[in-house]
Scaffold this motif. Structure first.
Motif, PDB file in Angstrom:
ATOM      1  N   UNK A 138       0.827  -1.214   0.000  1.00  0.00           N
ATOM      2  CA  UNK A 138       0.000   0.000   0.000  1.00  0.00           C
ATOM      3  C   UNK A 138       0.858   1.260   0.000  1.00  0.00           C
ATOM      4  N   UNK A 139       1.962   1.241   0.771  1.00  0.00           N
ATOM      5  CA  UNK A 139       2.790   2.445   0.807  1.00  0.00           C
ATOM      6  C   UNK A 139       3.620   2.575  -0.465  1.00  0.00           C
ATOM      7  N   UNK A 140       4.097   1.449  -1.018  1.00  0.00           N
ATOM      8  CA  UNK A 140       4.839   1.527  -2.279  1.00  0.00           C
ATOM      9  C   UNK A 140       3.933   1.920  -3.434  1.00  0.00           C
ATOM     10  N   UNK A 141       2.700   1.518  -3.346  1.00  0.00           N
ATOM     11  CA  UNK A 141       1.732   1.923  -4.365  1.00  0.00           C
ATOM     12  C   UNK A 141       1.480   3.432  -4.329  1.00  0.00           C
ATOM     13  N   UNK A 142       1.727   4.039  -3.171  1.00  0.00           N
ATOM     14  CA  UNK A 142       1.506   5.480  -3.027  1.00  0.00           C
ATOM     15  C   UNK A 142       2.697   6.311  -3.472  1.00  0.00           C
ATOM     16  N   UNK A 143       3.889   5.701  -3.540  1.00  0.00           N
ATOM     17  CA  UNK A 143       5.084   6.489  -3.859  1.00  0.00           C
ATOM     18  C   UNK A 143       5.760   6.057  -5.142  1.00  0.00           C
ATOM     19  N   UNK A 144       5.492   4.854  -5.636  1.00  0.00           N
ATOM     20  CA  UNK A 144       6.201   4.330  -6.798  1.00  0.00           C
ATOM     21  C   UNK A 144       5.253   4.230  -7.993  1.00  0.00           C
ATOM     22  N   UNK A 145       5.671   4.800  -9.095  1.00  0.00           N
ATOM     23  CA  UNK A 145       4.851   4.721 -10.308  1.00  0.00           C
ATOM     24  C   UNK A 145       4.800   3.304 -10.864  1.00  0.00           C
ATOM     25  N   UNK A 146       5.871   2.555 -10.685  1.00  0.00           N
ATOM     26  CA  UNK A 146       5.868   1.176 -11.172  1.00  0.00           C
ATOM     27  C   UNK A 146       4.844   0.327 -10.433  1.00  0.00           C
ATOM     28  N   UNK A 147       4.800   0.459  -9.112  1.00  0.00           N
ATOM     29  CA  UNK A 147       3.857  -0.338  -8.326  1.00  0.00           C
ATOM     30  C   UNK A 147       2.422   0.099  -8.601  1.00  0.00           C
ATOM     31  N   UNK A 178      -6.627  10.581   5.061  1.00  0.00           N
ATOM     32  CA  UNK A 178      -5.196  10.367   4.893  1.00  0.00           C
ATOM     33  C   UNK A 178      -4.932   8.955   4.380  1.00  0.00           C
ATOM     34  N   UNK A 179      -3.683   8.718   4.070  1.00  0.00           N
ATOM     35  CA  UNK A 179      -3.284   7.417   3.554  1.00  0.00           C
ATOM     36  C   UNK A 179      -3.541   6.337   4.613  1.00  0.00           C
ATOM     37  N   UNK A 180      -4.121   5.235   4.193  1.00  0.00           N
ATOM     38  CA  UNK A 180      -4.534   4.188   5.130  1.00  0.00           C
ATOM     39  C   UNK A 180      -3.631   2.957   5.046  1.00  0.00           C
ATOM     40  N   UNK A 181      -2.343   3.184   4.783  1.00  0.00           N
ATOM     41  CA  UNK A 181      -1.417   2.052   4.722  1.00  0.00           C
ATOM     42  C   UNK A 181      -1.228   1.386   6.079  1.00  0.00           C
ATOM     43  N   UNK A 182      -1.551   2.080   7.178  1.00  0.00           N
ATOM     44  CA  UNK A 182      -1.316   1.586   8.525  1.00  0.00           C
ATOM     45  C   UNK A 182      -2.410   0.621   9.008  1.00  0.00           C
ATOM     46  N   UNK A 183      -3.516   0.517   8.288  1.00  0.00           N
ATOM     47  CA  UNK A 183      -4.620  -0.338   8.743  1.00  0.00           C
ATOM     48  C   UNK A 183      -4.211  -1.811   8.854  1.00  0.00           C
ATOM     49  N   UNK A 184      -3.501  -2.390   7.893  1.00  0.00           N
ATOM     50  CA  UNK A 184      -3.065  -3.781   8.071  1.00  0.00           C
ATOM     51  C   UNK A 184      -2.152  -3.981   9.285  1.00  0.00           C
ATOM     52  N   UNK A 216       8.944  -1.567  14.082  1.00  0.00           N
ATOM     53  CA  UNK A 216      10.075  -1.208  13.221  1.00  0.00           C
ATOM     54  C   UNK A 216       9.692  -1.298  11.748  1.00  0.00           C
ATOM     55  N   UNK A 217       8.929  -2.309  11.416  1.00  0.00           N
ATOM     56  CA  UNK A 217       8.467  -2.468  10.039  1.00  0.00           C
ATOM     57  C   UNK A 217       7.537  -1.323   9.643  1.00  0.00           C
ATOM     58  N   UNK A 218       6.621  -0.961  10.524  1.00  0.00           N
ATOM     59  CA  UNK A 218       5.696   0.125  10.231  1.00  0.00           C
ATOM     60  C   UNK A 218       6.413   1.471  10.155  1.00  0.00           C
ATOM     61  N   UNK A 219       7.478   1.641  10.972  1.00  0.00           N
ATOM     62  CA  UNK A 219       8.221   2.900  10.947  1.00  0.00           C
ATOM     63  C   UNK A 219       8.888   3.125   9.588  1.00  0.00           C
ATOM     64  N   UNK A 220       9.367   2.061   8.958  1.00  0.00           N
ATOM     65  CA  UNK A 220       9.966   2.215   7.629  1.00  0.00           C
ATOM     66  C   UNK A 220       8.910   2.580   6.588  1.00  0.00           C
ATOM     67  N   UNK A 221       7.729   2.001   6.726  1.00  0.00           N
ATOM     68  CA  UNK A 221       6.640   2.408   5.819  1.00  0.00           C
ATOM     69  C   UNK A 221       6.318   3.884   5.989  1.00  0.00           C
ATOM     70  N   UNK A 222       6.317   4.333   7.231  1.00  0.00           N
ATOM     71  CA  UNK A 222       6.037   5.743   7.490  1.00  0.00           C
ATOM     72  C   UNK A 222       7.124   6.645   6.921  1.00  0.00           C
ATOM     73  N   UNK A 223       8.396   6.216   7.012  1.00  0.00           N
ATOM     74  CA  UNK A 223       9.482   7.027   6.473  1.00  0.00           C
ATOM     75  C   UNK A 223       9.387   7.163   4.970  1.00  0.00           C
TER      76      UNK A 223
END
Length: 503
Positions: A138-147, A178-184, A216-223
């Motif tokens: 979900x977060x890569x889909x929000x920042x990467x055009x390829x995804x 806002x972006x809902x990547x954190x729901x999972x 830690x995993x979620x923090x990298x998504x947030x960054x």
């Protein structure tokens, strides 16, 4: 696909980097050739106009303009502006790569803390790691055009198996601006707490470890989200771009071949080169530097050297499901290893690496240092108070210099007799001289002795006592100065009667 040439430069050899200059994909030529062609065409058109179309008077005016433009190029700090900007971009580029969430640590914790060989335990572990992978997609889909091109809608995520239809309905029912990547990630924590209540996670320590790794995993998504949101200030990018383009705009005019204004200076004019090699190289370096920053300022695009986000998604999903499912308690049999009866394990070498066995092991930089052959130099010496004390040259200066008026025996207090005793012993030769080549200053010794006698004279004298300078100090001063002597006589009876009557 990302261009990798690491194997080509594994060993330094003749022309190692030169072989990389002929690659096209991911090269500076591919990035810069359009701008380079435009610059060459502009320079050529202006050169032809100056040489063939301008009159003599117009050429004179153009020469002055060209000289002004050539001088103006020195006023633009290209190296400083571009160097600082590209350094900032490169640091940000690498920080974005390290912020990509990888499930390796999390999948190891899930496999070791969430127990159960039955179907429910298997579903629990696979669901936990799937929620983590869904969050990263979900977060890569929000920042990467390829995804985004790969998963343009939520239906594509369902078809890919990252979420079920029920999870999609639950996800879309939660409204947020806002972006809902954190729901999972929240689903992950709730499912982990339920596993603890059901006994699948056997203690609170294991649950805490599981939640910490998820954080830690979620923090990298947030960054990743914040790197995409907070860009380098636009004004800085504009300043660098304007500096580069204005610099080469001046170069197009000022780097032309100019005929001298005075015909007498015709012999001193520069060589007429139709192709300005140094100017073209300068364009290649500075404009190429700007193109490097332009390419890596957002590494989640579709350039040759941008991050392979789709490959990362495939890899993360495959290895994480393999770790928590097929590899759960699927251990190979343990037994004695090959070096069980050997005190020093030595793996074999091939013929290609046999020469490395002849090299000695590194034991430290001082291991081969040559020591003195004299055995007396290696004898231990115990400290003894009878040994003469060593003084540094700076301390010797203080000990042998003349006494300052500000440093007086009176400043130490009348009751401090230790200092007087120390000075007296030094004057009498009790301590060895720190510098035997230099004799003590007679004036300083006399000044110290005078202060000593004055201090002792201020105390109540004892009848019959006579204070004088020690003979050693008197002999050391020589005949240059008469030694001060203080005599204290016994008071007479008349003076005692007078004092008693006055009291």
């Amino acid at each position: 696909m990302t261009v990798s040439y690491t194997l080509k430069v594994a060993n330094a050899q003749f022309g190692g980097f030169s072989k990389l200059l002929f690659r096209w994909k991911g090269s500076i030529y591919k990035l810069l050739y359009k701008e380079f062609i435009v610059f060459v065409m502009l320079y050529t058109m202006l050169s032809i106009t100056y040489r063939r179309l301008l009159t003599e008077e117009q050429k004179r005016v153009y020469v002055k303009v060209a000289q002004y433009c050539n001088r103006s190029t020195d006023l633009i700090p290209m190296s400083f502006v571009l160097g600082f900007y590209v350094t900032l971009i490169v640091n940000r580029w690498w920080a974005q790569y390290t912020s990509i969430p990888l499930p390796d640590q999390l999948m190891c914790v899930i496999s070791s803390t969430v127990h159960g060989k039955d179907e429910k335990g298997r579903i629990l572990r696979r669901s936990l790691i799937r929620y983590a992978n869904l969050s990263s997609v979900l977060i890569l889909r929000s920042v990467s055009t390829r995804v985004l091109k790969r998963f343009p809608t939520m239906d594509h995520l369902v078809d890919a198996g990252f979420m079920t239809q029920e999870e999609r309905k639950k996800f879309e029912s939660l409204h947020s601006d806002f972006n809902k990547y954190w729901i999972p990630c929240v689903w992950f924590t709730n499912l982990a707490a339920q596993a603890r209540r059901d006994g699948r996670v056997r203690d609170d320590v294991a649950l805490r470890l599981l939640i910490d790794e998820l954080n830690l995993y979620r923090a990298k998504c947030s960054m990743l989200f914040h790197y995409d949101w907070i860009s380098i200030p636009l004004v800085y990018t504009q300043v660098v771009t304007i500096a580069v383009y204005s610099f080469f705009a001046f170069c197009v005019i000022g780097r032309q071949f100019l005929e001298p204004l005075d015909p007498e200076q015709d012999q001193d004019r520069d060589l007429d080169l139709y192709v300005p090699l140094t100017t073209l190289l300068q364009f290649f370096f500075y404009a190429g530097w700007l193109k490097v920053a332009e390419q890596i300022i957002n590494p989640f695009g579709e350039d040759d050297d941008d991050f392979e986000t789709n490959k990362l998604i495939d890899r993360n999903l495959q290895v994480s499901l393999l770790s928590v499912d097929d590899m759960y308690q699927n251990l190979p049999p343990t037994g004695k290893d090959k070096y069980w009866n050997e005190s020093t394990a030595q793996p074999p070498y091939t013929i290609a690496t046999a020469a490395e066995t002849l090299k000695p092991s590194f034991l430290g930089s001082t291991f081969d240092m040559r020591m003195s052959d004299d055995p007396e130099q290696s004898q231990p010496v115990e400290p003894s108070p009878s040994l003469p004390r060593m003084h540094t040259p700076l301390l010797n200066r203080f000990l042998t210099a003349a006494a300052s008026p500000a440093v007086s025996l009176k400043n130490f207090g009348r009751s401090n007799r230790a200092h007087l005793h120390l000075l007296r012993l030094r004057g009498e030769g009790g301590f060895p001289s720190p510098n035997p080549r230099h004799s003590e200053d007679p004036e300083s010794v006399g000044r110290i002795d005078e202060e000593e006698t004055e201090d002792e004279a201020s105390e109540p004298p004892t009848p019959g006592t006579r204070l004088k300078v020690p003979s050693q100090l008197e002999a050391s001063r020589g005949p240059q100065r008469e030694n001060p002597q203080i005599q204290v006589r016994q008071p007479s009876n008349e003076s005692i009667d007078i004092d008693q009557s006055a009291a």
